[in-house]
Write a protein that holds these residues in place. Structure first.
Motif, mmCIF file in Angstrom:
data_model
loop_
_atom_site.group_PDB
_atom_site.id
_atom_site.type_symbol
_atom_site.label_atom_id
_atom_site.label_comp_id
_atom_site.label_asym_id
_atom_site.label_seq_id
_atom_site.Cartn_x
_atom_site.Cartn_y
_atom_site.Cartn_z
ATOM 1 N N ASN A 14 0.800 -1.232 0.000
ATOM 2 C CA ASN A 14 0.000 0.000 0.000
ATOM 3 C C ASN A 14 0.828 1.274 0.000
ATOM 4 N N GLN A 15 2.084 1.198 0.465
ATOM 5 C CA GLN A 15 2.892 2.412 0.572
ATOM 6 C C GLN A 15 4.060 2.424 -0.418
ATOM 7 N N ARG A 17 5.002 -0.186 -3.173
ATOM 8 C CA ARG A 17 4.772 -0.548 -4.581
ATOM 9 C C ARG A 17 4.017 0.549 -5.346
ATOM 10 N N PRO A 18 2.967 1.181 -4.774
ATOM 11 C CA PRO A 18 2.253 2.223 -5.515
ATOM 12 C C PRO A 18 3.112 3.459 -5.807
ATOM 13 N N SER A 19 4.284 3.554 -5.171
ATOM 14 C CA SER A 19 5.175 4.695 -5.400
ATOM 15 C C SER A 19 6.223 4.383 -6.463
ATOM 16 N N ASP A 20 5.926 3.368 -7.293
ATOM 17 C CA ASP A 20 6.800 2.984 -8.414
ATOM 18 C C ASP A 20 8.147 2.442 -7.961
ATOM 19 N N VAL A 21 8.197 1.878 -6.770
ATOM 20 C CA VAL A 21 9.407 1.175 -6.329
ATOM 21 C C VAL A 21 9.188 -0.302 -6.617
ATOM 22 N N VAL A 60 13.112 12.277 13.180
ATOM 23 C CA VAL A 60 12.111 11.274 12.797
ATOM 24 C C VAL A 60 12.790 10.076 12.154
ATOM 25 N N ILE A 61 12.070 8.950 12.184
ATOM 26 C CA ILE A 61 12.385 7.830 11.300
ATOM 27 C C ILE A 61 11.540 8.063 10.052
ATOM 28 N N LEU A 62 12.181 8.189 8.903
ATOM 29 C CA LEU A 62 11.447 8.514 7.681
ATOM 30 C C LEU A 62 10.395 7.456 7.366
ATOM 31 N N ASP A 63 9.275 7.904 6.804
ATOM 32 C CA ASP A 63 8.215 6.963 6.454
ATOM 33 C C ASP A 63 8.721 5.994 5.381
ATOM 34 N N PRO A 64 8.145 4.798 5.315
ATOM 35 C CA PRO A 64 8.647 3.759 4.403
ATOM 36 C C PRO A 64 8.675 4.196 2.944
ATOM 37 N N ARG A 65 7.664 4.928 2.501
ATOM 38 C CA ARG A 65 7.614 5.368 1.105
ATOM 39 C C ARG A 65 8.825 6.229 0.764
ATOM 40 N N THR A 66 9.119 7.214 1.625
ATOM 41 C CA THR A 66 10.236 8.122 1.343
ATOM 42 C C THR A 66 11.556 7.367 1.318
ATOM 43 N N MET A 70 14.020 6.855 -1.918
ATOM 44 C CA MET A 70 15.417 7.288 -1.857
ATOM 45 C C MET A 70 16.343 6.146 -2.289
ATOM 46 N N LEU A 71 16.066 4.956 -1.782
ATOM 47 C CA LEU A 71 16.869 3.787 -2.138
ATOM 48 C C LEU A 71 16.764 3.482 -3.628
ATOM 49 N N ASP A 72 15.567 3.589 -4.152
ATOM 50 C CA ASP A 72 15.334 3.322 -5.566
ATOM 51 C C ASP A 72 16.110 4.318 -6.431
#
Length: 217
Positions: A14-15, A17-21, A60-66, A70-72
């Motif tokens: 939900n967080q 894959r939909p972000s094109d990772v 903060v711990i960055l949200d999973p999408r961000t 970044m990794l992608d």
């Protein structure tokens, strides 16, 4: 499947894959790592929400999408040494460790650094070195790095970090201008860094990475 395993899969589906990772190693890292053990104890029940997790002092711990995007964008490979600046409780470093040869996790605060070390040992992640010290200083004893991550908003990148980046290496940071932010990838060329836009995101600015206010008469 345990509740947390279900939450992990939902986080990815939900967080992330939909972000094109879509790179398999990144997806596998997020599915495999138990995020609930790399956050403050009081946040374990909300470890998989799609928001930054507050860890105090405007950190903060960055949200999973961000983090995933970044990794992608920076495309870490398994032969690379990565410096993770502001590693917090170690989630980002542990994720990066799935992709890199080794990670140096730099954290300035005692409690997160200690808990990160314990969580890494508990999970058998042996290619992360925890270093404690000012984030601005980097970790020169292990330099040069192929990739440098900054886990939080920045207004500038200190020269010390640029010096620790290998020629031809990459740096990924979230530049904030007021409430607006953009993740950029910097490529080190002839001692300088050329920045390219990757995607929009936002996070609190790390206190060490705030520009000094300028006063005009």
């Amino acid at each position: 499947m345990s509740d947390n395993a279900t939450r992990r899969r939902m986080m990815v589906d939900n967080q992330i894959r939909p972000s094109d990772v879509t790179k398999f190693p990144i997806i596998q890292a997020f599915l495999s790592l138990k995020r609930e053990y790399f956050v403050p104890t009081e946040n374990r029940d909300t470890a998989y929400v799609g928001e930054h997790i507050q860890i105090g002092n405007d950190r903060v711990i960055l949200d999973p999408r961000t983090l995933a995007k970044m990794l992608d964008a920076v495309d870490v490979t398994d032969s690379e040494l990565v410096l993770d600046v502001g590693a917090g409780y170690g989630y980002s470093s542990a994720i990066i460790a799935y992709l890199a040869e080794a990670v140096v996790a730099l954290e300035s605060d005692d409690k997160p650094a200690s808990e990160m070390q314990n969580a890494l040992i508990e999970h058998g992640i042996d290619n992360v070195i925890v270093e404690q010290g000012p984030l601005l200083d980097g970790a020169a004893s292990h330099a040069p790095y192929d990739v440098i991550f900054v886990q939080g908003g920045v207004e500038f990148i200190p020269e010390k970090l640029i010096l620790q980046l290998k020629e031809g290496g990459r740096m990924v940071a979230l530049f904030m201008e007021g409430a607006l932010g953009s993740v950029k990838i910097g490529y080190k060329v002839k001692g300088g860094v050329n920045w390219r836009f990757a995607f929009n995101a936002g996070a609190p600015v790390l206190s060490d990475f705030e520009k000094e206010p300028t006063f005009t008469l």
